[in-house]
Design an enzyme around this catalytic site. Structure first.
Site, mmCIF file in Angstrom:
data_model
loop_
_atom_site.group_PDB
_atom_site.id
_atom_site.type_symbol
_atom_site.label_atom_id
_atom_site.label_comp_id
_atom_site.label_asym_id
_atom_site.label_seq_id
_atom_site.Cartn_x
_atom_site.Cartn_y
_atom_site.Cartn_z
ATOM 1 N N CYS A 83 0.953 -1.297 -0.665
ATOM 2 C CA CYS A 83 -0.212 0.035 0.036
ATOM 3 C C CYS A 83 0.753 0.647 -0.062
ATOM 4 O O CYS A 83 1.674 1.565 -0.891
ATOM 5 C CB CYS A 83 -0.573 0.098 1.202
ATOM 6 S SG CYS A 83 -2.233 -1.059 0.833
ATOM 7 N N HIS A 139 -3.383 -5.734 1.629
ATOM 8 C CA HIS A 139 -2.391 -6.230 3.268
ATOM 9 C C HIS A 139 -2.223 -7.373 2.742
ATOM 10 O O HIS A 139 -3.598 -8.361 3.697
ATOM 11 C CB HIS A 139 -3.287 -5.490 4.264
ATOM 12 C CG HIS A 139 -3.148 -4.338 4.426
ATOM 13 N ND1 HIS A 139 -2.389 -3.608 4.532
ATOM 14 C CD2 HIS A 139 -4.113 -2.776 4.167
ATOM 15 C CE1 HIS A 139 -2.529 -2.257 4.572
ATOM 16 N NE2 HIS A 139 -3.526 -2.329 4.148
ATOM 17 N N GLU A 163 -0.757 -9.629 4.522
ATOM 18 C CA GLU A 163 -0.461 -9.459 5.850
ATOM 19 C C GLU A 163 -2.639 -10.155 6.792
ATOM 20 O O GLU A 163 -1.839 -10.754 7.351
ATOM 21 C CB GLU A 163 0.057 -8.695 6.462
ATOM 22 C CG GLU A 163 -0.435 -7.703 7.098
ATOM 23 C CD GLU A 163 -0.622 -6.173 6.037
ATOM 24 O OE1 GLU A 163 0.011 -6.610 4.771
ATOM 25 O OE2 GLU A 163 -0.588 -5.041 5.873
#
Ligand code: XMP
Length: 449
Positions: A77, A96, A98
């Site tokens: 990002c 994202h 993660e």
């Protein structure tokens, strides 16, 4: 080691978590970190997301050396946008990976870390033990003495165990009985830490002193302050006594303080919060007086809670200790609304013991992140053995949460609630009603005060 540079995204710590899951060691540092000031060379660098836009006037900027040290860089990002305005080639995603909801997100991070950066997969808890013991020994030396507060919870117990393995009886654990701990807490801690693990632990019974200082106090913040300050006074007196004993036996004076600080606390205090944010100090470090001048040792500072539990298991601790729900420093005092007296503590303690016992019997303890019984200061009419009663109320709280920042109340099966309620009303004198708290956090908090 993989370096994660944090621009303040709420998910930054999750990047760390994912990489650790592949057995790769990584460190998260603020985006302002100067590469020339690192004592190690990263195998790769990941740039986190951020609440900023790269076009903001005060947008955080990286040390340009990030792009010139010749290691792969991946932007997430904001991190991707930062790469766009700084270099090409690089790796990047505008979402994202993660977070667990991102399809194949984990694989993306894994490919970057293992295939592209070729980071070694040698982060294992069994290796951590040996490395950490060696690190402690190097810091403390052959003669150094260490003190540390032990609460009976998993973090301080694991930290104490590691310290004991490293330096034996030169570690002096201090457990302060503040009079507002749970049923049998000190006795249980003694059984586990002293009898089973051999830790050099002194239990300081200061319960009367705490309860004396709390007499007449009803304000929640004041209660917390009194307990915090009394704790510091008692701890410092005990530490001084140990120091004097050491001096009398010809040992080195106490020079180090053990703290069970975990990685989320470290991240909280170092992560990038923008130019105006003040850096928070570790909540469990603050408080001790400046003149104690002890150097901190934090063996768990790189670990997340579930990793501490894994470590506790590897160190041979009982499941009961390893899986214990968190318990706040001010203890039962913030679970007794109104004045904290010995008799009120007894009621709250007994109800809590029954509650937790029934939760365990029902096999629900691990599904619940935290549960406790609180004592409300209001009375209601009831009937026991054909006699009218006018007694207090117990409020049960149980929550599900992963980070304790937000929480949902736990949907108990009715029969379990029924059993708990009936046992508390029958077995705890002074109580004739039980209520269940069905509030989420926010707007409620987990504790009542
Ligand atoms: P709240 O009530 O803020 O609690 O939703 C979130 C978590 O923090 C714990 N807690 C404390 N722990 N000292 C502690 O060591 C404190 O003063 C304290 N206050 C709250 C609480 O038990 C829950 O796990």
């Amino acid at each position: 080691t993989i370096l994660i540079l944090d621009f303040g995204s709420q998910y930054s710590h999750l990047i760390t978590r994912r990489i650790r899951e592949f057995g790769v060691y990584c460190e998260l540092l603020p985006c302002t970190q100067k590469i020339s000031e690192l004592s190690w060379k990263p195998k790769g660098i990941i740039l986190s997301g951020s609440p900023y836009s790269v076009y903001d006037q005060d947008a955080p900027r990286l040390d340009p050396e990030v792009f010139t040290i010749g290691v792969p860089v991946m932007g997430i990002c904001y991190g991707l946008q930062e790469c766009l305005v700084s270099i090409k080639p690089f790796f990047g995603v505008q979402f994202h990976p993660e977070v667990t909801h991102s399809i194949d997100g984990k694989q993306i991070i894994k490919n970057f870390v293992i295939k592209i950066c070729q980071a070694a997969q040698n982060w294992a808890m069994s290796e951590f033990i040996g490395k950490e013991i060696a690190r402690i020994r190097a810091i403390v030396g052959e003669k150094g003495q260490v003190i540390g507060a032990v609460s009976g919870g998993v973090d301080s117990s694991v930290a104490a165990k590691l310290m004991h393995m490293a330096i034996g009886d030169r570690f002096h654990g201090i457990m302060v009985d503040n009079g507002v701990m749970r049923h049998n807490e000190c006795a249980q801690a003694k059984k586990m830490l002293v009898d089973k693990m051999g830790i050099n632990l002194k239990i300081a019974d200061a319960s009367d002193r705490f309860l004396g200082n709390l007499a007449g106090v009803t304000d929640p913040e004041q209660k917390r302050k009194i307990i915090g300050n009394t704790f510091i006074d008692v701890f410092e007196e005990e530490a001084k006594a140990i120091d004097e004993e050491c001096a009398a036996t010809g040992h080195a004076p106490v020079e180090f303080l053990l703290q069970g600080t975990l990685y989320p606390d470290v991240i909280e205090s170092i992560s990038f919060k923008g130019p105006s944010a003040t850096i928070k100090t570790h909540h469990n470090v603050g408080g001790l007086k400046e003149n104690m001048k002890l150097k901190l040792i934090e063996p768990l500072r790189e670990l997340f809670k579930d990793e501490v539990r894994e470590l506790g298991k590897l160190l041979g601790m009982d499941d009961e200790l390893v899986w214990r729900h968190p318990f706040p420093g001010p203890g039962i005092a913030i679970r007794i609304l109104g004045e904290v007296t010995k008799s009120q503590v007894e009621i709250a303690r007994k109800a809590d013991y029954i509650y937790i016992e029934e939760i365990k019997k029902a096999g629900l303890y691990r599904q619940i992140a935290q549960a406790y019984a609180a004592l409300l200061p209001i009375k209601a009419v009831g009937v026991k053995g054909d006699k009218r009663t006018y007694e207090q109320m117990i409020c049960l709280r149980a929550v599900e949460t992963s980070d304790f920042m937000t929480a949902d109340w736990f949907p108990f099966p009715y029969d379990v609630l029924k059993k708990i309620s009936s046992r508390i009303c029958n077995e705890v004198n002074g109580v004739n009603r039980v209520v269940y708290d069905v509030s989420s956090k926010p707007p409620a908090t987990i504790e009542l005060e």
